[in-house]
Enzyme design. Structure first.
Site, PDB file in Angstrom:
ATOM      1  N   LYS A  88      -2.953 -10.724  -9.071  1.00 23.43           N
ATOM      2  CA  LYS A  88      -3.986 -10.859  -9.081  1.00 23.43           C
ATOM      3  C   LYS A  88      -3.768  -9.719  -9.843  1.00 23.43           C
ATOM      4  O   LYS A  88      -5.113  -9.228 -10.558  1.00 23.43           O
ATOM      5  CB  LYS A  88      -5.123 -10.378  -8.021  1.00 23.43           C
ATOM      6  CG  LYS A  88      -4.809 -11.681  -7.663  1.00 23.43           C
ATOM      7  CD  LYS A  88      -5.996 -12.681  -8.447  1.00 23.43           C
ATOM      8  CE  LYS A  88      -7.113 -12.052  -8.195  1.00 23.43           C
ATOM      9  NZ  LYS A  88      -8.265 -12.993  -9.630  1.00 23.43           N
ATOM     10  N   TYR A 100       0.871 -13.429  -4.284  1.00 25.06           N
ATOM     11  CA  TYR A 100      -0.479 -13.196  -4.519  1.00 25.06           C
ATOM     12  C   TYR A 100      -1.300 -11.653  -5.261  1.00 25.06           C
ATOM     13  O   TYR A 100      -1.615 -12.112  -6.190  1.00 25.06           O
ATOM     14  CB  TYR A 100      -1.372 -13.759  -3.158  1.00 25.06           C
ATOM     15  CG  TYR A 100      -3.050 -13.494  -3.638  1.00 25.06           C
ATOM     16  CD1 TYR A 100      -3.866 -14.225  -4.531  1.00 25.06           C
ATOM     17  CD2 TYR A 100      -3.623 -12.925  -2.849  1.00 25.06           C
ATOM     18  CE1 TYR A 100      -5.173 -14.048  -4.394  1.00 25.06           C
ATOM     19  CE2 TYR A 100      -5.447 -12.594  -2.776  1.00 25.06           C
ATOM     20  CZ  TYR A 100      -6.224 -13.163  -3.758  1.00 25.06           C
ATOM     21  OH  TYR A 100      -6.781 -12.875  -4.093  1.00 25.06           O
ATOM     22  N   THR A 102      -9.266  -8.298  -6.374  1.00 22.97           N
ATOM     23  CA  THR A 102      -9.373  -8.027  -4.613  1.00 22.97           C
ATOM     24  C   THR A 102      -8.430  -7.067  -4.306  1.00 22.97           C
ATOM     25  O   THR A 102      -7.776  -6.237  -5.557  1.00 22.97           O
ATOM     26  CB  THR A 102      -8.189  -9.061  -4.176  1.00 22.97           C
ATOM     27  OG1 THR A 102      -7.678  -8.748  -2.651  1.00 22.97           O
ATOM     28  CG2 THR A 102      -6.969  -9.505  -4.911  1.00 22.97           C
ATOM     29  N   ASP A 103      -9.228  -6.936  -3.217  1.00 18.48           N
ATOM     30  CA  ASP A 103      -8.315  -5.741  -2.623  1.00 18.48           C
ATOM     31  C   ASP A 103      -7.086  -5.073  -2.305  1.00 18.48           C
ATOM     32  O   ASP A 103      -6.424  -4.065  -2.622  1.00 18.48           O
ATOM     33  CB  ASP A 103      -9.321  -4.707  -1.473  1.00 18.48           C
ATOM     34  CG  ASP A 103      -9.416  -5.535  -0.688  1.00 18.48           C
ATOM     35  OD1 ASP A 103      -8.635  -6.528  -0.458  1.00 18.48           O
ATOM     36  OD2 ASP A 103      -9.247  -5.475   0.646  1.00 18.48           O
TER      37      ASP A 103
END
Length: 337
Positions: free
Chosen positions: A167, A163, A138-139
């Site tokens: 990641k 989160y 994810t960015d």
């Protein structure tokens, strides 16, 4: 036939990817390992359940014994790893499960893959030279941007939520297996996805659902947080390109070049709903500002130049075309047109 292990594809992005991938590559058998937590549903993959080249296995990516069984039983020759706990609000309330799934689960998968495919560091077993581990990220690992600038593949990591931290950690594990053991890995970092099959709790489905019910449409803070929106099928096509043609060990950002504030998103959706499902009042009157999320990043925006230049990827949908398709899909789901 080549057996590819897909993880977490009963969720939003994966369930759009599976039918696309099955149709495009008749030489692949796809094995889907998914725990079917709140975000995953086999209803999302109903069109695939009778396909002889698709098999679903319910299970946890953290279960090493199960993952080893799958690699041995199906002689897995590629992994595309979607599985992740992904809702930021949930990570704030219960970070432990995000660390377990996103960090330990990714470690389990790539470590089992390493032992199945390789004899020792930088030496693949015979017939396993082309096996690849593709990690979907994810960015959000890059943190937040100011009013200008874009995330590139060289932007330093600065995750701000449990989160995004989980990641970022999983990205680092994949990177380490490339650098230490010479594994064939690639990573893709995507911007905010939207489209069919997204979980009801996410922003766009929440706006549509609440509007149709006549309930308040909750918008965090002042509504001026900015995200770069990527239509899910365009993301799937980017994953496909990177899995097959991306350079070993590289990271590729996938973004839609569609920056919008949350206010712009809700305003556009309400305008379209006013046209498609008119009522006596505009749906915009339901917009309600609520207390902002803790640690809410202000702006994300991805520079996808590397993917566009090296692999000639282009998004087929702009936001205006993609949001109409998305709304039509949810209208069929919520009011069964």
């Amino acid at each position: 036939m080549k057996n590819i292990l897909l993880t977490g594809t009963a969720g939003f992005i994966g369930s759009n990817f599976v039918p696309y991938f099955l149709e495009k590559y008749p030489e692949y058998n796809l094995i889907n390992l998914d725990l079917l937590t709140y975000a995953g549903s086999l209803e999302n993959l109903k069109e695939c359940e009778n396909n002889p080249r698709y098999k679903f296995i319910k299970g946890d990516i953290c279960n090493r014994e199960l993952v080893e069984f799958i690699f041995n039983e199906y002689d897995i020759q590629g992994v595309i790893h979607f599985a992740a706990e992904s809702h930021v609000d949930n990570s704030i309330k219960n970070p432990a499960v995000f660390i377990e799934t996103n960090v330990n689960g990714t470690f389990t998968l790539i470590d089992v893959a390493y032992k199945h495919w390789m004899e020792k560091p930088f030496t693949y077993k015979e017939n396993y030279n082309n096996c690849r581990f593709h990690h979907i990220s994810t960015d959000e690992v890059y943190g937040t941007l100011g009013e200008t600038g874009l995330f590139t593949e060289t932007t330093p990591y600065a995750p701000n939520s449990p989160y995004s931290a989980s990641k970022a950690s999983s990205d680092m594990i994949v990177r380490a297996y490339r650098e230490t053991y010479g594994m064939n890995t690639v990573i893709t970092n995507c911007s905010n996805n939207y489209g069919p099959k997204q979980h009801d709790e996410k922003l766009i489905p929440t706006i549509i659902r609440n509007a149709l019910k006549g309930n308040p449409i909750p918008i965090y803070g002042d509504g001026k947080n900015i995200r770069d929106w990527l239509y899910v099928l365009d993301h799937c096509k980017g994953i496909d390109l990177v899995y097959h043609k991306g350079k070993i060990g590289e990271t590729y950002n996938i973004g839609g070049r569609n920056e919008r504030t949350n206010l712009q998103i809700v305003d556009r959706i309400c305008t379209i709903l006013d046209e498609k499902v008119p009522t006596t009042k505009s749906y915009k009157e339901l917009i309600t500002f609520v207390e902002d999320r803790a640690g809410h990043d202000r702006r994300y925006a991805i520079d996808a130049t590397k993917l566009e230049t090296e692999l000639l990827w282009r998004a087929d949908e702009n936001f205006e075309s993609g949001i109409v398709k998305t709304i039509e899909w949810y209208l069929n789901k919520y009011i069964k047109l």
